[in-house]
Enzyme design. Sequence first.
Site, PDB file in Angstrom:
ATOM      1  N   ASP A  41     117.017  75.182   1.488  1.00 52.79           N
ATOM      2  CA  ASP A  41     116.838  75.955   0.241  1.00 52.79           C
ATOM      3  C   ASP A  41     115.464  76.608   0.100  1.00 52.79           C
ATOM      4  O   ASP A  41     115.136  77.134  -0.968  1.00 52.79           O
ATOM      5  CB  ASP A  41     117.065  75.067  -1.005  1.00 52.79           C
ATOM      6  CG  ASP A  41     118.534  74.755  -1.200  1.00 52.79           C
ATOM      7  OD1 ASP A  41     119.369  75.455  -0.599  1.00 52.79           O
ATOM      8  OD2 ASP A  41     118.835  73.813  -1.957  1.00 52.79           O
ATOM      9  N   HIS A 239      94.972  80.344  21.033  1.00 50.78           N
ATOM     10  CA  HIS A 239      95.724  80.492  19.782  1.00 50.78           C
ATOM     11  C   HIS A 239      95.885  79.142  19.083  1.00 50.78           C
ATOM     12  O   HIS A 239      96.959  78.805  18.570  1.00 50.78           O
ATOM     13  CB  HIS A 239      97.088  81.156  20.026  1.00 50.78           C
ATOM     14  CG  HIS A 239      96.991  82.643  20.216  1.00 50.78           C
ATOM     15  ND1 HIS A 239      98.039  83.440  20.576  1.00 50.78           N
ATOM     16  CD2 HIS A 239      95.940  83.478  20.070  1.00 50.78           C
ATOM     17  CE1 HIS A 239      97.635  84.704  20.663  1.00 50.78           C
ATOM     18  NE2 HIS A 239      96.363  84.746  20.355  1.00 50.78           N
ATOM     19  N   ASP A 256      88.924  82.680  13.879  1.00 53.12           N
ATOM     20  CA  ASP A 256      89.611  83.968  14.076  1.00 53.12           C
ATOM     21  C   ASP A 256      90.596  84.087  12.919  1.00 53.12           C
ATOM     22  O   ASP A 256      91.627  83.415  12.901  1.00 53.12           O
ATOM     23  CB  ASP A 256      90.324  83.929  15.441  1.00 53.12           C
ATOM     24  CG  ASP A 256      91.041  85.240  15.777  1.00 53.12           C
ATOM     25  OD1 ASP A 256      91.251  86.064  14.872  1.00 53.12           O
ATOM     26  OD2 ASP A 256      91.409  85.415  16.955  1.00 53.12           O
ATOM     27  N   ASP A 267      91.401  91.809  11.741  1.00 54.52           N
ATOM     28  CA  ASP A 267      91.479  90.773  12.787  1.00 54.52           C
ATOM     29  C   ASP A 267      90.053  90.542  13.267  1.00 54.52           C
ATOM     30  O   ASP A 267      89.496  91.363  13.996  1.00 54.52           O
ATOM     31  CB  ASP A 267      92.381  91.288  13.920  1.00 54.52           C
ATOM     32  CG  ASP A 267      92.601  90.247  14.998  1.00 54.52           C
ATOM     33  OD1 ASP A 267      92.184  89.092  14.816  1.00 54.52           O
ATOM     34  OD2 ASP A 267      93.189  90.601  16.036  1.00 54.52           O
ATOM     35  N   HIS A 349      92.124  86.619  28.464  1.00 56.38           N
ATOM     36  CA  HIS A 349      92.903  87.593  27.683  1.00 56.38           C
ATOM     37  C   HIS A 349      92.306  88.985  27.816  1.00 56.38           C
ATOM     38  O   HIS A 349      91.247  89.155  28.417  1.00 56.38           O
ATOM     39  CB  HIS A 349      92.966  87.155  26.207  1.00 56.38           C
ATOM     40  CG  HIS A 349      91.637  86.883  25.573  1.00 56.38           C
ATOM     41  ND1 HIS A 349      90.821  87.884  25.108  1.00 56.38           N
ATOM     42  CD2 HIS A 349      90.982  85.720  25.320  1.00 56.38           C
ATOM     43  CE1 HIS A 349      89.728  87.343  24.574  1.00 56.38           C
ATOM     44  NE2 HIS A 349      89.792  86.034  24.698  1.00 56.38           N
ATOM     45  N   HIS A 353      93.169  95.183  21.295  1.00 50.35           N
ATOM     46  CA  HIS A 353      94.508  95.714  21.034  1.00 50.35           C
ATOM     47  C   HIS A 353      94.428  96.666  19.854  1.00 50.35           C
ATOM     48  O   HIS A 353      93.440  96.647  19.105  1.00 50.35           O
ATOM     49  CB  HIS A 353      95.496  94.575  20.740  1.00 50.35           C
ATOM     50  CG  HIS A 353      95.010  93.596  19.692  1.00 50.35           C
ATOM     51  ND1 HIS A 353      95.160  93.801  18.347  1.00 50.35           N
ATOM     52  CD2 HIS A 353      94.342  92.419  19.817  1.00 50.35           C
ATOM     53  CE1 HIS A 353      94.631  92.786  17.680  1.00 50.35           C
ATOM     54  NE2 HIS A 353      94.111  91.931  18.542  1.00 50.35           N
ATOM     55  N   HIS A 360      98.879  92.873  16.056  1.00 48.41           N
ATOM     56  CA  HIS A 360      98.938  93.447  17.408  1.00 48.41           C
ATOM     57  C   HIS A 360      99.784  94.694  17.244  1.00 48.41           C
ATOM     58  O   HIS A 360     101.011  94.662  17.342  1.00 48.41           O
ATOM     59  CB  HIS A 360      99.558  92.471  18.401  1.00 48.41           C
ATOM     60  CG  HIS A 360      98.628  91.348  18.763  1.00 48.41           C
ATOM     61  ND1 HIS A 360      98.907  90.409  19.704  1.00 48.41           N
ATOM     62  CD2 HIS A 360      97.386  91.025  18.296  1.00 48.41           C
ATOM     63  CE1 HIS A 360      97.890  89.555  19.805  1.00 48.41           C
ATOM     64  NE2 HIS A 360      96.969  89.906  18.954  1.00 48.41           N
ATOM     65  N   GLU A 385      87.285  92.142  21.557  1.00 50.87           N
ATOM     66  CA  GLU A 385      87.197  90.702  21.374  1.00 50.87           C
ATOM     67  C   GLU A 385      87.112  89.906  22.681  1.00 50.87           C
ATOM     68  O   GLU A 385      87.956  89.058  22.959  1.00 50.87           O
ATOM     69  CB  GLU A 385      88.404  90.223  20.577  1.00 50.87           C
ATOM     70  CG  GLU A 385      89.753  90.717  21.111  1.00 50.87           C
ATOM     71  CD  GLU A 385      90.935  90.147  20.330  1.00 50.87           C
ATOM     72  OE1 GLU A 385      91.010  88.928  20.182  1.00 50.87           O
ATOM     73  OE2 GLU A 385      91.770  90.949  19.862  1.00 50.87           O
ATOM     74  N   TYR A 389      85.680  80.638  27.630  1.00 52.70           N
ATOM     75  CA  TYR A 389      86.253  79.357  27.186  1.00 52.70           C
ATOM     76  C   TYR A 389      86.117  78.324  28.298  1.00 52.70           C
ATOM     77  O   TYR A 389      86.647  78.518  29.403  1.00 52.70           O
ATOM     78  CB  TYR A 389      87.735  79.559  26.824  1.00 52.70           C
ATOM     79  CG  TYR A 389      87.946  80.766  25.925  1.00 52.70           C
ATOM     80  CD1 TYR A 389      87.817  80.669  24.542  1.00 52.70           C
ATOM     81  CD2 TYR A 389      88.223  82.022  26.477  1.00 52.70           C
ATOM     82  CE1 TYR A 389      87.987  81.781  23.729  1.00 52.70           C
ATOM     83  CE2 TYR A 389      88.380  83.142  25.675  1.00 52.70           C
ATOM     84  CZ  TYR A 389      88.263  83.020  24.300  1.00 52.70           C
ATOM     85  OH  TYR A 389      88.419  84.124  23.512  1.00 52.70           O
ATOM     86  N   ARG A 409      84.379  83.477  21.112  1.00 53.62           N
ATOM     87  CA  ARG A 409      84.977  84.820  21.051  1.00 53.62           C
ATOM     88  C   ARG A 409      84.271  85.552  19.921  1.00 53.62           C
ATOM     89  O   ARG A 409      83.962  84.944  18.879  1.00 53.62           O
ATOM     90  CB  ARG A 409      86.491  84.746  20.806  1.00 53.62           C
ATOM     91  CG  ARG A 409      87.158  86.095  20.681  1.00 53.62           C
ATOM     92  CD  ARG A 409      88.695  86.063  20.861  1.00 53.62           C
ATOM     93  NE  ARG A 409      89.408  85.318  19.847  1.00 53.62           N
ATOM     94  CZ  ARG A 409      89.968  84.130  20.035  1.00 53.62           C
ATOM     95  NH1 ARG A 409      89.864  83.529  21.205  1.00 53.62           N
ATOM     96  NH2 ARG A 409      90.606  83.517  19.063  1.00 53.62           N
ATOM     97  N   GLU A 411      84.904  89.068  17.763  1.00 54.89           N
ATOM     98  CA  GLU A 411      85.911  90.116  17.592  1.00 54.89           C
ATOM     99  C   GLU A 411      85.580  91.007  16.396  1.00 54.89           C
ATOM    100  O   GLU A 411      85.404  90.523  15.278  1.00 54.89           O
ATOM    101  CB  GLU A 411      87.296  89.478  17.372  1.00 54.89           C
ATOM    102  CG  GLU A 411      88.403  90.493  17.091  1.00 54.89           C
ATOM    103  CD  GLU A 411      89.794  89.870  17.026  1.00 54.89           C
ATOM    104  OE1 GLU A 411      89.904  88.672  16.674  1.00 54.89           O
ATOM    105  OE2 GLU A 411      90.770  90.577  17.331  1.00 54.89           O
TER     106      GLU A 411
END
Length: 442
Positions: A41, A239, A256, A267, A349, A353, A360, A385, A389, A409, A411
């Site tokens: 529900d 991620h 991020d 972003d 990566h 983008h 994206h 970005e 790592y 990172r 960005e």
Amino acid sequence: MPKLPFTKSEYEQRQESLLNSISKNDIVIITTNDVMIRSNDVNYSFRANSYMLYLCGWEEENSILLMENNGSNWIKTLYVNPTNTEKEIWEGRRQGVEGARKFWPVDNAKSIHSLFQDLVVVKSKNKKIHINQKPKYFVDLIVENLESRDSFDNFLSNVNDVNILIDKLRVIKSNAEIKHMRASCAIASSAIIQAMKKSYSGMGEWELQAIIEQFYKMNKSQTSYIPIIGGGDNSTILHYKKNNSVIEEGSLVLVDAGCEINGYASDITRTWPINGTFTKEQKEIYKIVLKAQKAAIESCQVGFDWNKMHESSVLHISEGLLELGIIDTDLGDIIGENFDGRYRDFFMHGTGHLLGLDVHDVGGGRKGDDNPGPSLQPGMIVTVEPGLYFSKWRSDVSIPDKYAGIGIRIEDDILITENGPEIITKSCPKEIEDIEVLIRNK
Ligand code: GLY
Ligand code: MN
Ligand code: MN
């Protein structure tokens, strides 16, 4: 009267630009997204499909935009949920057919329940259909009138993908779109500054998430994706989104977390020491990423190939890794033809983008896409970005102990202009000294 993010004439221009490339004998159908179930529900909050938002700004579920030429004009019809007191008591007010017809940039509106009969007529005229996607609600709307699911493919046999035509339009932002993007970037930048100011050793990743999400809500905005708040080794998970660990003294935290305004995403990523002071090793890695990021931003010039920004960041990342002795191959081997050098062990990566209604965003430009993407043009908005790592737990690569647990990172969101790249997230600090001052002088 409902307020749409764009003027009627801007929507009409977009529709016209699309329809200029469609045969008058064909029709265009734009569907929205399915409502997704979260638990019994309870649904996830609904977000309309970006193509629907782009072409007419319609945000309600269970709706279709249909565009058909009557021989001299394109007639645009929105099929929507009709008003229904019983349903609206539970789920909220609907614009209904009347509201859609009166306030949205279309010629006509009808109940969604008349869609099937109208499609039968379209089919009898043997018109080719250009469609963006076939979500479940759309399939169900048709199948419930057919004898079986198998008949669906037969019913909608003459169908074409319309996305690529709209993507070409969406990739260049209008001035009005850029205004929404600037607002989105400004709110996201301020939210990250708030998070930096409220940082302290031993806080939870979830607390930083709460600070950022509160800021978004207070500004009538929302997250454009689940925020990534990774402290210590979690900063190395690209991620990561559990956001449930304590950020220990001496750790970095990678945040991020973009937002969405009128459908338009920002972003942004910043990485900072939770106690306000970078260690020597954290600084060494941070400086490499920052240098790579600045070089990649410089490559965001009108007419430059999309890959140029990745080449620039890869070059600086590779040089930096070589200098620190983390990799030892020749630079020539590292960059290689397909960007497949050793740097990829630590920078896995792409450099950026496109950004817009989708975080994206559509329009190509990402390495590995079928469409290799355009050269950069004024009005495009891209992210830049790069990152490095060094996960503690990895056994497939050799990582000096002193760098283990560092993930960084940086960005920013960049508007491509004739005068060069404009960083629209620039109000958020990224220089080491500026970040340290901000956190320490809270
Ligand atoms: N937030 C996901 C990305 O940076 O692409
Ligand atoms: Mn991001
Ligand atoms: Mn991004």
